[in-house]
Design an enzyme around this catalytic site. Structure first.
Site, mmCIF file in Angstrom:
data_model
loop_
_atom_site.group_PDB
_atom_site.id
_atom_site.type_symbol
_atom_site.label_atom_id
_atom_site.label_comp_id
_atom_site.label_asym_id
_atom_site.label_seq_id
_atom_site.Cartn_x
_atom_site.Cartn_y
_atom_site.Cartn_z
ATOM 1 N N ASN A 7 0.877 -1.165 0.000
ATOM 2 C CA ASN A 7 0.000 0.000 0.000
ATOM 3 C C ASN A 7 0.918 1.219 0.000
ATOM 4 O O ASN A 7 1.468 1.596 1.028
ATOM 5 C CB ASN A 7 -0.879 -0.038 1.261
ATOM 6 C CG ASN A 7 -1.879 1.098 1.310
ATOM 7 O OD1 ASN A 7 -1.827 2.026 0.498
ATOM 8 N ND2 ASN A 7 -2.784 1.031 2.272
ATOM 9 N N ARG A 91 -2.644 -1.910 -3.466
ATOM 10 C CA ARG A 91 -3.884 -1.157 -3.259
ATOM 11 C C ARG A 91 -3.830 0.099 -4.138
ATOM 12 O O ARG A 91 -2.854 0.846 -4.094
ATOM 13 C CB ARG A 91 -3.984 -0.737 -1.798
ATOM 14 C CG ARG A 91 -5.180 0.128 -1.567
ATOM 15 C CD ARG A 91 -5.190 0.687 -0.166
ATOM 16 N NE ARG A 91 -6.394 1.470 0.028
ATOM 17 C CZ ARG A 91 -6.449 2.580 0.727
ATOM 18 N NH1 ARG A 91 -5.376 3.038 1.323
ATOM 19 N NH2 ARG A 91 -7.569 3.239 0.852
ATOM 20 N N HIS A 180 -13.251 2.767 -0.019
ATOM 21 C CA HIS A 180 -13.296 1.689 0.985
ATOM 22 C C HIS A 180 -14.021 0.451 0.460
ATOM 23 O O HIS A 180 -14.559 -0.341 1.252
ATOM 24 C CB HIS A 180 -14.032 2.137 2.270
ATOM 25 C CG HIS A 180 -13.383 3.270 2.997
ATOM 26 N ND1 HIS A 180 -14.109 4.277 3.582
ATOM 27 C CD2 HIS A 180 -12.090 3.549 3.249
ATOM 28 C CE1 HIS A 180 -13.291 5.141 4.160
ATOM 29 N NE2 HIS A 180 -12.050 4.715 3.978
ATOM 30 N N ARG A 241 -11.928 15.700 7.788
ATOM 31 C CA ARG A 241 -12.689 16.072 6.586
ATOM 32 C C ARG A 241 -14.107 16.486 6.956
ATOM 33 O O ARG A 241 -14.714 15.890 7.852
ATOM 34 C CB ARG A 241 -12.755 14.891 5.609
ATOM 35 C CG ARG A 241 -11.447 14.633 4.924
ATOM 36 C CD ARG A 241 -11.510 13.380 4.072
ATOM 37 N NE ARG A 241 -10.492 12.441 4.491
ATOM 38 C CZ ARG A 241 -10.438 11.172 4.105
ATOM 39 N NH1 ARG A 241 -11.334 10.689 3.286
ATOM 40 N NH2 ARG A 241 -9.473 10.386 4.535
ATOM 41 N N GLU A 385 -8.446 -5.201 4.901
ATOM 42 C CA GLU A 385 -8.308 -4.858 3.483
ATOM 43 C C GLU A 385 -7.106 -5.569 2.845
ATOM 44 O O GLU A 385 -7.157 -5.956 1.687
ATOM 45 C CB GLU A 385 -8.188 -3.334 3.333
ATOM 46 C CG GLU A 385 -9.523 -2.652 3.611
ATOM 47 C CD GLU A 385 -9.410 -1.193 4.007
ATOM 48 O OE1 GLU A 385 -8.891 -0.926 5.110
ATOM 49 O OE2 GLU A 385 -9.828 -0.330 3.226
#
Ligand code: ADP
Length: 404
Positions: A7, A91, A180, A241, A385
């Site tokens: 990743n 990823r 996601h 965010r 993940e």
């Protein structure tokens, strides 16, 4: 088969080495501060001590070389030779409309990922650095890319289009893509298995709530809606965010505060959310501690976060005309007992009955937190993940071998 999962970020690279014979992680670690002075490699072998090494790592190719070196190290390594690594899984955040699933990397795939740089300017170029660095260090080893957006490619036009001039979609691909996806897909399958029911028969709302947070409405096993949009800024209030706001705030604030595009983008992505409202932290643990200590801004931040999350759950129940299962996952979803309790005790109109005792259990396993008489099953499912990336890589590389 041993598979290296990577990743890559712009200045960091996380890795996990999987043995797919039993899906165990042989080692994991990360390289931080790539391209800066004193880069650091932190390596954790399965049955050994964590080791960290500080050195100069100017780019991703060197970072992967160092990772391969430590994976084969006499003392800290877990394999004899890098030849044992039969495939690499990466990823990639944005697959746009080009990728509806994971694929083996070839020239065409790389060209398509490059075309998507504009849609994920921070993430996709970094992933490409990781792919090319792995290719240089492991020539001939198949590489697979797994996209965060792919699972949501099943959304219908009514869910993915924005009500703005359609020319923007045609010319600039402005639409909702979500994120996601690997996590939403994974936890929905684990939840269905846990309930011993076919995923195709369930209406599910999966809540991936970590630093970044998104919800997915999953009907008949496919994603019908998700809260992130063109970028991961849309939707829920997050650590730093804003999530959904009136878009007119952007020109208004730019005008009043004389902000540039980059400044307003940074304000909404890095200086909003829990951090902005609490004034103390973007981390839900610190917000919760602040709330318990009676700090009003921490309480407000928590309440806004919970309120916005609950409204989204309600809207997805409306989107699917009902909900059978709600799943909580990721850092906040898996660990915040108090957030789950506040959300779920306000969803009684849907038929949700919380089992408070079950909700207080801390465990790394999938578990039910709804009461036996609850009309909606509520589960906590730890996400993974990296395992999804390893599994997809394994499956695609085995197909590749079969077809040779
Ligand atoms: P990322 O989106 O970076 O993958 P994670 O899924 O690891 O993030 O989630 C990180 C967040 O999880 C942290 O910001 C922290 O607020 C939250 N978190 C972790 N443990 C707890 C806990 N025990 N209680 C509340 N929040 C927690």
């Amino acid at each position: 088969m041993k598979i290296l999962v990577i990743n890559a970020g712009s200045s960091s690279l996380k890795y996990q080495l999987y043995d797919m014979s039993n899906e165990s992680v042989l080692a994991k670690g990360r390289v931080e501060r790539i391209g800066m002075d004193s880069s650091i490699l932190v390596h954790q072998p399965k049955n050994g001590e964590e080791v960290s090494q500080v050195s100069e790592i100017l780019e991703h190719t060197t970072a992967i070389r160092k990772v391969l070196k430590i994976l084969t190290h006499k003392e800290h390594g877990v394999i004899e030779s890098t030849q044992e690594i039969e495939a690499v899984g990466h990823r990639v955040v944005h697959g746009g409309e080009s990728f509806k699933g994971s694929v083996v990397v070839d020239q065409e795939v790389k060209t398509k990922i490059r075309r998507l740089f504009a849609l994920a300017p921070l993430h996709n170029p970094a992933a490409m650095l990781g792919i090319e660095a792995a290719e240089k260090n492991m020539p001939g080893v198949p590489q697979v890319v797994v996209f965060d957006t792919a699972f949501h490619q099943t959304m219908s036009e009514k869910a993915y289009l924005y009500p703005i001039p359609k020319v923007l979609y045609k010319k600039h691909h402005v639409r909702r893509y979500g994120a996601h996806g690997t996590s939403h897909e994974y936890v929905s399958r684990i939840a269905a298995d846990f309930l011993k029911r076919p995923v195709e028969e369930l209406k599910m709302i999966t809540c991936h709530i970590g630093n970044g947070a998104s919800l997915a409405a999953i009907q008949n096993g496919i994603s019908v809606d998700t809260s992130m949009g063109l970028t991961p800024l849309e939707g829920l209030m997050m650590g730093t965010r804003s999530g959904d706001i009136d878009p007119a705030i952007v020109p208004y604030v730019m005008n009043k505060e004389e902000l540039t595009i980059n400044e307003v983008d940074s304000m909404l992505n890095k200086h909003s959310g829990l951090l902005a409202i609490s004034g103390i932290s973007s981390d839900m643990r610190e917000i919760t501690e602040g709330m318990i200590a009676g700090y009003p801004n921490a309480t407000l931040a928590f309440e806004m976060y919970e309120y916005r999350l609950r409204k989204y759950i309600g809207s997805y129940a409306a989107a699917m005309n009902g909900v059978d299962v709600i799943v909580f996952t990721a850092g906040v979803g898996e660990n915040s007992i108090i957030l789950r309790e506040r959300v779920l005790t306000n969803l009684t109109y849907l038929g949700v009955e919380l089992d408070k005792e079950a909700n207080s259990v801390i465990s790394g396993e999938p578990r039910r937190i709804s009461a036996p008489n609850s009309k909606v099953e509520v589960l906590v499912v730890p996400t993974n993940e990296e395992l999804v990336i390893a599994r997809d890589t394994h499956r695609l590389v085995q197909n590749l071998i079969r077809n040779v």
